[in-house]
Write an enzyme that holds these catalytic residues in place. Structure first.
Site, mmCIF file in Angstrom:
data_model
loop_
_atom_site.group_PDB
_atom_site.id
_atom_site.type_symbol
_atom_site.label_atom_id
_atom_site.label_comp_id
_atom_site.label_asym_id
_atom_site.label_seq_id
_atom_site.Cartn_x
_atom_site.Cartn_y
_atom_site.Cartn_z
ATOM 1 N N GLY C 14 0.828 -1.209 0.000
ATOM 2 C CA GLY C 14 0.000 0.000 0.000
ATOM 3 C C GLY C 14 0.856 1.251 0.000
ATOM 4 O O GLY C 14 0.642 2.157 0.794
ATOM 5 N N ARG C 17 0.309 5.900 -1.726
ATOM 6 C CA ARG C 17 -0.116 7.202 -1.182
ATOM 7 C C ARG C 17 -0.097 7.165 0.342
ATOM 8 O O ARG C 17 0.190 6.135 0.946
ATOM 9 C CB ARG C 17 -1.521 7.551 -1.664
ATOM 10 C CG ARG C 17 -2.542 6.522 -1.264
ATOM 11 C CD ARG C 17 -3.880 6.807 -1.917
ATOM 12 N NE ARG C 17 -4.752 5.676 -1.844
ATOM 13 C CZ ARG C 17 -5.581 5.415 -0.833
ATOM 14 N NH1 ARG C 17 -5.618 6.219 0.185
ATOM 15 N NH2 ARG C 17 -6.348 4.356 -0.849
ATOM 16 N N TYR C 157 -12.919 -2.386 11.471
ATOM 17 C CA TYR C 157 -11.605 -1.753 11.405
ATOM 18 C C TYR C 157 -10.825 -2.033 12.690
ATOM 19 O O TYR C 157 -9.680 -2.482 12.675
ATOM 20 C CB TYR C 157 -11.830 -0.254 11.219
ATOM 21 C CG TYR C 157 -10.618 0.578 10.910
ATOM 22 C CD1 TYR C 157 -9.890 0.366 9.739
ATOM 23 C CD2 TYR C 157 -10.220 1.602 11.767
ATOM 24 C CE1 TYR C 157 -8.803 1.155 9.439
ATOM 25 C CE2 TYR C 157 -9.131 2.392 11.466
ATOM 26 C CZ TYR C 157 -8.422 2.173 10.306
ATOM 27 O OH TYR C 157 -7.351 2.961 10.025
#
Ligand code: SF4
Ligand SMILES: [Zn+2]
Lengths: 217, 491, 247
Positions: C14, C17, C157
């Site tokens: 990832g 960004r 999450y």
């Protein structure tokens, strides 16, 4: 301390009992050593006042600690008091005196050195464990108290090293550590010093936290 | 004689002197305000058609939020000490800045006094001082409303917008009749770039009514202004002035249009007042007067119930009889909009409005929505499922999973998901009630730091200003005696 | 002057960004060789690549889903061929999805857990073979402050990130004896990602709660991470570092 000096920073330190070692350290590093008994309230106050008068430091490390490898039955009230004085109260007095002064100068870092992050379960000497819990909880509150003036306070919870205070831990505990910790070894002063230097010099956004450097336990 | 609801202080409709007044409920449940002028005799006016609604609404206590600075001493008694004085109950939530006396229309229903010969324009330095005063009073100025006249007639209008933006005002609204906008596409484009909002008067779709209310045919121009503002992403508040028997039957159609046009954020329905140069001469019998609750009921009738009385709450920032507020969630799948009160308790919506006159993202709103989602989720009602689906889509727009959006985009998505309907009832000499005035949060702001509630400004204070009147009146002997003052305190 | 990560072979998942990109840049500044993965955002990946090149680092860049085992194998395989091995793995890829339980559907849960928990497992397992063989290496899992204590966070999450914490602890214990260290970095609200999307009042709330009175920058967190993955750090494993401004 050598890790800090190695980065070319001016360092002062205090010592209490190991006079010969202190002298050797001064000679090797050029750092200024001063004798200070942390259980002597007046002396500690005087020392802190002098430090503030000279201009508050950017970084303060509190590494001093005492312990005795004694079982619960053998611990005296004096053992308890002395552990609380050296391991806990002196750190408190230091942060109370230096924290605001450091803040007035634009902020800084205080790193307290201890042994527990409250996540471990170890058969430590009771008075020592109590002071370590005190230190880690105090770190949290100090972070809150001094954050607004730009002073970060963190604690490093060390695993046993092959030297220093670890000699005041029960031998069986040290052996267990060697056998069961993730890295299967004790630490060295040099490598934990690098962790302290990192926290003291490179951290800008963490405060009130306990970071473990214990080889994984 | 009916039952006394409360005493207050009002004004003589002719000489505007302060008069003790009584508000009473009559046999037929209507509510009347009565007073008597030693010179001009007894006067009474109907304030409401539903005494129960009036009393229940009036019982809602606005959140105490007194202004920080009160430049005027309590001397004559309310309403003659505005500026504000120490008795005023609300700080300014909607600062109104009158920047010109010029107007390109001469509407019969206009409730402000304007003057086109020897027009006056505020200079930019004066506006800067006003902003500074507001900052001192409020800490931050997040909203400013420019009015006139027609603000776009100010030769330096754009500079005002830039000054406001540079001062951090994030919601700038400009009251306009739309004629200028309809003809001036680059202006609309610039408004879009500056993020300014237009408060567009829009009373009717009917050309005939148009002529009666505004003196000319404006519908086409207003629709064109709406098209242009949509094209350039300029948010619009529609301001229809409700006049009984004239356009009150159109309210549903106006609301429907507001729901359909994406850039229309709010509708602020006003009730007709008979103040100002137009208002005082238009309809001398004042038969078009309509009360707040009648407007609410007309809304329910003409929307076939997708918006009813029960969907409105008072504004906690103002007197409850001045503002009634409903928020609606739009259904992206084309179903009727869902008033917030259908999925959250009225108290929750009321609480969310406590900080500002308009609903803004806040912790209270988030908590209320979270509660609402849980309640909808455990409910078996078919309508609950639809509402939950709308909220899911909204969350998806706020936190898209396939791309990162900026906070500004998220705010816009949130704003565009709902619409607001405000019913705002101004006062004229007849309906004047100092209890309401003292809780006013819409104030006309002047260069010297004074802030005057807009109703007091329009009815009383503007007359003192040479800029707006051909022959300015002196303050005169209108203020009450000591007895009146005590009444004002009681109010 | 040689950097603190001179020649160190780093992989950041990832990395196109946000914090992932800052980690790549911070590592490159210290002389590391950098590879990163990304899922969808090609333009951002291109941008990260250009920025790395400007630092004199020629990155390896892989597109794929971290929850895809074949992708993990392929990435680690390619790097092993290209570089002869891997010294540092940073499991950073995540998804930001804010939703209350009432709206939390099974696909949301799966996507979150797959990306934030299964991904690190797959990549760690793929990378650890080489690390154990070399008896050297380090893994840094990027968590989030909401896994450290009870703060309001979407359930999937928080669960994924708490799971990652468990994975960190267990892996640290399991591979420490081979000289491989596994740590966790759980930053607070930063100027990237969620910190840029949240409504202003939420950011204000955070500032008010944080002792330092501010949100963080990805850059300062990335700077801290350099030490954690470098050879200077020899004794920290199973540790959690939580730069969150003193929440
Ligand atoms: S309206 Fe407010 S400011 Fe004006 S006189 Fe009454 S209490 Fe004072
Ligand atoms: Zn009179």
């Amino acid at each position: 301390m050598r890790a800090l000096v190695a980065r070319g920073l001016p360092v002062d330190f205090t010592w209490c009992e190991g006079e010969a070692r202190a002298r050797a350290l001064s000679e090797a590093t050029g750092a200024v050593g001063r004798r200070l008994d942390l259980t002597d309230r007046a002396a500690l106050q005087g020392f802190l006042r002098a430090v503030v008068d000279e201009g508050a430091p950017d970084v303060v490390l509190h590494c001093a600690a005492v312990s005795q490898a004694r079982g619960l039955q053998d611990l005296t009230d004096d053992d308890w008091d002395r552990a609380v004085e050296v391991n806990g109260r002196s750190a408190f007095a230091l942060c109370r005196a230096l924290g605001p002064a450091m803040g007035a100068r634009g902020g800084g870092d205080i790193v307290l050195v201890g042994a527990l992050d409250r996540g471990q379960t170890l058969p430590l000497p009771v008075h020592f464990a109590a002071t370590q819990g005190m230190l880690s909880a105090m770190t949290m509150a100090l972070g809150k108290a001094l954050g607004p003036v730009g002073v970060r306070v963190n604690m490093v919870a060390l695993g046993p090293l092959g030297e220093g205070l670890s000699r005041a831990l029960p031998a069986s505990l040290v052996e267990d550590y060697r056998a069961f910790s993730a890295l299967r070894r004790l630490g060295t002063a040099e490598e934990v010093a690098r962790v302290l230097a990192w926290l003291a010099l490179e951290n800008t956004f963490m405060t009130g936290r306990v970071v473990t450097a214990n080889g994984g336990i | 004689m009916g039952a006394l609801l409360h005493p207050t202080t009002s004004l003589c409709r002719t000489c505007k002197r302060a008069l003790p007044a009584l508000v009473e409920a009559r046999e037929d449940r209507s509510v009347w305000l009565s007073k008597s002028c030693p010179e001009h005799g007894a006067q009474s006016v109907r304030l409401s058609t539903d005494a129960a609604w009036y009393a229940a609404t009036r019982a809602v206590k606005p959140v105490a939020s007194a202004p920080r600075r009160t430049p005027r001493p309590v001397h004559f008694g309310c309403p003659f000490d505005c500026g504000a004085c120490a008795q005023h109950g609300q700080k300014v939530r909607l600062p109104v800045v009158t920047i010109t006396s010029a107007c390109n229309l001469d509407c019969p229903i206009c409730y402000v006094y304007n003057k086109n010969d020897g027009t006056w324009h505020m200079d930019v330095a004066a506006f800067r001082r006003i902003l500074q005063h507001l900052k001192d009073d409020l800490g931050e100025v997040d909203i400013v409303n420019f009015t006139g006249g027609e603000p776009f007639l100010h030769p330096e209008f754009m500079t005002f917008l830039e000054v406001a933006r540079d001062a951090g005002v994030h919601r700038v609204t400009i009251c306009s009749n739309g004629l200028f906008l309809a003809k001036n596409e680059p202006l609309v484009k610039r408004l879009g770039e500056l993020g300014a909002r237009v408060a567009l008067s829009f009373d009717t779709f009917d050309p005939q009514t148009d002529v009666v209310l505004q003196g000319s045919r404006l519908v086409e121009a207003k629709l064109r202004a709406l098209d242009l503002t949509e094209k350039y992403n300029v948010d619009v508040t529609l301001i229809p002035v409700m006049t009984k028997g004239m356009n009150d039957h159109e309210v549903g159609a106006i609301l429907r249009m507001a729901m359909e046009r994406p850039n229309v954020r709010h509708v602020e329905l006003h009730t007709i007042t008979y103040t100002g140069q137009g208002g005082t001469h238009f309809d001398p019998s004042r038969s078009g007067r309509i009360s707040m609750v009648e407007v609410l009921d007309r809304i329910a009738e003409t929307t076939h119930g997708w918006l009813t009385r029960e969907d409105f709450v008072s504004s906690p920032c103002a007197h409850p009889l001045c503002y009634q507020i409903a928020y609606l969630l739009l259904d992206p799948d084309g179903g009727p909009p869902v008033p917030f009160t259908r999925f959250m308790p009225r108290e929750a919506l009321y609480a969310c409005l406590a900080e500002r006159l308009y609903l803004e993202p806040s912790r209270a709103l988030e908590d209320a929505l979270q509660d609402a989602m849980d309640r909808l989720w455990v409910s078996d009602e078919p309508e609950a499922e639809r509402t939950l689906k709308i909220l899911r889509q909204l969350l998806g727009a706020l936190f898209p999973r396939d791309r990162v959006i900026t906070r500004e985009e998220a705010l816009r998505a949130a704003e565009r998901a709902s619409k607001a309907v405000y019913v705002h009832s101004h006062m004229d000499e007849d309906t004047f009630d100092v209890e309401r005035l003292a809780q006013c949060c819409d104030s006309n702001c002047a260069e010297d730091g004074t802030t005057i509630p807009v109703c007091a400004y329009n009815v009383l204070y503007k007359e003192k200003e040479a800029e707006f009147m051909a022959a300015p009146r002196s303050w005169g002997e209108r203020s009450g005696d000591v007895k009146l003052r005590r009444l004002a305190v009681l109010a | 002057m040689t950097g603190r990560l001179e020649g160190t072979r780093c992989l950041v998942t990832g990395g196109s960004r946000g914090l992932g990109r800052e980690l790549c840049l911070a590592f490159a500044r210290e002389g590391a060789r950098v590879a990163f993965t990304f899922r969808r955002r090609e333009a951002d990946a291109e941008d990260t690549t250009l920025r790395l090149r400007a630092l004199g680092c020629e990155p390896q860049c892989f597109q794929g889903d971290v929850a895809d085992g074949a992708h993990a194998q392929a990435v680690v395989g390619a790097l092993t061929r290209a570089w002869g091995g891997l010294d540092v793995l940073v499991n950073n890829a995540g998804v930001q999805h804010v939703v209350p339980l009432a709206l939390l559907e099974e696909p949301d849960w799966d996507l979150m857990l797959n990306t934030c928990l299964k991904g690190p497992y797959l990549f760690s397992r793929a990378a650890l073979r080489g690390m154990i063989r070399a008896r050297k290496g380090t893994i840094l899992n990027v968590g989030v402050f909401s896994s450290e204590r009870i703060v309001e966070a979407p359930a999937h999450y928080a669960a994924a990130k708490a799971g990652l914490r468990g994975l960190t602890d267990a892996l640290a214990r399991e591979v420490g004896r081979h000289g491989v260290r596994v740590n966790m970095l759980s930053p607070g609200l930063l100027d990237v990602g969620l910190g840029r999307m949240l409504m202003p009042h939420r950011v204000e709330e955070y500032r008010a709660q944080a002792a330092l009175g501010r949100t963080g920058t990805a850059e300062e967190v990335a700077r801290m991470a350099v030490f954690l993955v470098s050879d200077e750090n020899t004794f920290m494993t199973g540790a959690r570092v939580t730069p969150d401004g003193g929440l």
